[in-house]
Structures are given as structure tokens and as C-alpha cells.
Design a protein around this motif. Structure first.
Motif, mmCIF file in Angstrom:
data_model
loop_
_atom_site.group_PDB
_atom_site.id
_atom_site.type_symbol
_atom_site.label_atom_id
_atom_site.label_comp_id
_atom_site.label_asym_id
_atom_site.label_seq_id
_atom_site.Cartn_x
_atom_site.Cartn_y
_atom_site.Cartn_z
ATOM 1 N N GLU A 28 0.830 -1.208 0.000
ATOM 2 C CA GLU A 28 0.000 0.000 0.000
ATOM 3 C C GLU A 28 0.866 1.260 0.000
ATOM 4 O OE1 GLU A 28 -3.627 2.095 -0.107
ATOM 5 O OE2 GLU A 28 -3.104 0.029 -0.560
ATOM 6 N N LEU A 29 1.942 1.252 0.759
ATOM 7 C CA LEU A 29 2.854 2.398 0.777
ATOM 8 C C LEU A 29 3.433 2.621 -0.618
ATOM 9 C CD1 LEU A 29 3.787 4.254 3.127
ATOM 10 C CD2 LEU A 29 5.858 2.882 3.229
ATOM 11 N N GLU A 30 3.858 1.552 -1.264
ATOM 12 C CA GLU A 30 4.407 1.656 -2.622
ATOM 13 C C GLU A 30 3.344 2.116 -3.612
ATOM 14 O OE1 GLU A 30 5.958 -2.284 -3.233
ATOM 15 O OE2 GLU A 30 7.908 -1.750 -2.391
ATOM 16 N N ARG A 31 2.132 1.634 -3.445
ATOM 17 C CA ARG A 31 1.048 2.021 -4.350
ATOM 18 C C ARG A 31 0.748 3.507 -4.234
ATOM 19 N NH1 ARG A 31 -4.246 2.729 -4.755
ATOM 20 N NH2 ARG A 31 -4.838 2.397 -2.613
ATOM 21 N N LYS A 32 0.748 4.007 -3.016
ATOM 22 C CA LYS A 32 0.424 5.416 -2.788
ATOM 23 C C LYS A 32 1.568 6.358 -3.172
ATOM 24 C CE LYS A 32 -3.631 5.123 -0.674
ATOM 25 N NZ LYS A 32 -4.836 5.725 -1.215
ATOM 26 N N LEU A 33 2.803 5.940 -2.951
ATOM 27 C CA LEU A 33 3.937 6.845 -3.147
ATOM 28 C C LEU A 33 4.731 6.584 -4.421
ATOM 29 C CD1 LEU A 33 5.237 6.952 0.513
ATOM 30 C CD2 LEU A 33 3.911 8.715 -0.680
ATOM 31 N N GLY A 34 4.678 5.375 -4.922
ATOM 32 C CA GLY A 34 5.418 5.053 -6.144
ATOM 33 C C GLY A 34 6.904 5.336 -6.011
ATOM 34 N N ASP A 35 7.452 5.994 -7.017
ATOM 35 C CA ASP A 35 8.888 6.296 -7.045
ATOM 36 C C ASP A 35 9.303 7.352 -6.019
ATOM 37 O OD1 ASP A 35 9.194 4.474 -9.097
ATOM 38 O OD2 ASP A 35 9.074 6.000 -10.674
ATOM 39 N N GLU A 36 8.336 8.002 -5.405
ATOM 40 C CA GLU A 36 8.647 9.051 -4.434
ATOM 41 C C GLU A 36 8.763 8.532 -3.004
ATOM 42 O OE1 GLU A 36 6.872 13.126 -6.252
ATOM 43 O OE2 GLU A 36 5.469 11.894 -5.104
ATOM 44 N N ALA A 37 8.693 7.221 -2.807
ATOM 45 C CA ALA A 37 8.664 6.656 -1.455
ATOM 46 C C ALA A 37 9.851 7.096 -0.604
ATOM 47 C CB ALA A 37 8.586 5.135 -1.516
ATOM 48 N N ALA A 65 2.191 13.712 1.756
ATOM 49 C CA ALA A 65 1.885 12.492 0.997
ATOM 50 C C ALA A 65 2.321 11.255 1.776
ATOM 51 C CB ALA A 65 2.568 12.531 -0.373
ATOM 52 N N TYR A 66 3.491 11.320 2.416
ATOM 53 C CA TYR A 66 3.969 10.175 3.199
ATOM 54 C C TYR A 66 3.016 9.895 4.357
ATOM 55 C CZ TYR A 66 6.592 6.993 6.022
ATOM 56 O OH TYR A 66 6.953 5.878 6.749
ATOM 57 N N GLU A 86 -0.990 -1.249 21.028
ATOM 58 C CA GLU A 86 0.226 -0.444 20.921
ATOM 59 C C GLU A 86 1.078 -0.777 19.700
ATOM 60 O OE1 GLU A 86 0.845 2.065 23.086
ATOM 61 O OE2 GLU A 86 -1.082 1.558 23.981
ATOM 62 N N ALA A 87 0.634 -1.673 18.872
ATOM 63 C CA ALA A 87 1.429 -2.101 17.714
ATOM 64 C C ALA A 87 1.551 -0.981 16.690
ATOM 65 C CB ALA A 87 0.806 -3.333 17.073
ATOM 66 N N TYR A 88 2.684 -0.997 15.985
ATOM 67 C CA TYR A 88 2.912 -0.011 14.936
ATOM 68 C C TYR A 88 3.910 -0.568 13.929
ATOM 69 C CZ TYR A 88 7.284 1.017 17.368
ATOM 70 O OH TYR A 88 8.518 0.904 17.956
ATOM 71 N N PHE A 89 3.881 0.004 12.744
ATOM 72 C CA PHE A 89 4.835 -0.358 11.709
ATOM 73 C C PHE A 89 6.003 0.612 11.786
ATOM 74 C CE2 PHE A 89 0.962 -2.260 10.130
ATOM 75 C CZ PHE A 89 1.403 -3.500 9.706
ATOM 76 N N ASP A 90 7.193 0.079 11.965
ATOM 77 C CA ASP A 90 8.407 0.875 12.015
ATOM 78 C C ASP A 90 9.021 0.893 10.615
ATOM 79 O OD1 ASP A 90 10.537 2.279 13.501
ATOM 80 O OD2 ASP A 90 11.741 0.539 12.909
ATOM 81 N N VAL A 91 9.259 2.088 10.103
ATOM 82 C CA VAL A 91 9.819 2.258 8.762
ATOM 83 C C VAL A 91 11.160 2.948 8.887
ATOM 84 C CG1 VAL A 91 9.443 3.240 6.465
ATOM 85 C CG2 VAL A 91 7.488 2.479 7.827
ATOM 86 N N ARG A 92 12.167 2.377 8.248
ATOM 87 C CA ARG A 92 13.527 2.952 8.253
ATOM 88 C C ARG A 92 14.158 2.812 6.891
ATOM 89 N NH1 ARG A 92 15.682 2.993 13.914
ATOM 90 N NH2 ARG A 92 13.915 2.315 15.148
ATOM 91 N N LEU A 93 15.074 3.691 6.589
ATOM 92 C CA LEU A 93 15.844 3.552 5.360
ATOM 93 C C LEU A 93 16.861 2.435 5.510
ATOM 94 C CD1 LEU A 93 16.609 7.243 4.370
ATOM 95 C CD2 LEU A 93 15.190 5.616 3.128
ATOM 96 N N THR A 94 17.053 1.668 4.451
ATOM 97 C CA THR A 94 18.065 0.597 4.494
ATOM 98 C C THR A 94 19.393 1.101 3.998
ATOM 99 O OG1 THR A 94 17.373 -0.185 2.330
ATOM 100 C CG2 THR A 94 16.419 -1.263 4.234
#
Length: 94
Positions: A28-37, A65-66, A86-94
Motif C-alpha cells: 500500500e505504501l508503494e502504491r500510494k507513493l510510487g517512485d517518491e517513497a 503524501a507520506y 500499541e502495535a505499529y509499523f516501524d519504517v527505516r531507510l536501508t
């Protein structure tokens, strides 16, 4: 996408369910943001550490947008998990 996504603070979950949740979130994140993720993620981080008047219009647009994409992805990711408390998705740059 060069982002590492993990589900945090959701104890006792079946590993297959966690994998499915993270996959849905990422899709879903990729679908919404595409190349701008990646750029949107960086802009969101910058926005959270700066005042609004320090951001360019493009950074503000990307950060907004993010945020919207994260909320949609969170909904998709948690769809079949039930009570997430309390659950959440943690997003980080690789």
C-alpha cells in the motif's frame, strides 16, 4: 523500495500473519507513493524535526503524501490482525 518495515509491539502473533501484515503495508505504501517513497520518507523525517517554515513546498508536499500513505498502509497492514493496541509499523531507510 529501500525501506525496511517491521511490525513492532505485537506480541504472540503468528509469523505468517506478521509477514502478511508487513507485505500489505509495504504494498500500500508503494502504491500510494510510487517512485517518491524514499524522498517522501526523508521529507517526513525532516518535517518532524523542523518547523513548518523551514520546509520547501516540495518537502511539505512529500511529507504530507507520506503521512497519508502511511495511514492507508497501516489500515491495510492491520486488516486481519484484530486488536492492535500499541502495535505499529516501524519504517527505516536501508
Amino acid at each position: 523500495m529501500p525501506l525496511r518495515i517491521t511490525l513492532q509491539d505485537y506480541p504472540g502473533a503468528d509469523p505468517a500473519m506478521l509477514t502478511t501484515a508487513v507485505t500489505r503495508f509495504r504494498r500500500e505504501l508503494e502504491r500510494k507513493l510510487g517512485d517518491e517513497a524514499e524522498a517522501a520518507f526523508k521529507a517526513f523525517q525532516n518535517a518532524s524535526e523542523s518547523s513548518a517554515n523551514e520546509l520547501t513546498k516540495e518537502e511539505h508536499r512529500l511529507a504530507t503524501a507520506y503521512h497519508a500513505a502511511y495511514e492507508a498502509a497501516r489500515t491495510a497492514g492491520f486488516r486481519d490482525l484484530g486488536d492492535v493496541q500499541e502495535a505499529y509499523f516501524d519504517v527505516r531507510l536501508t
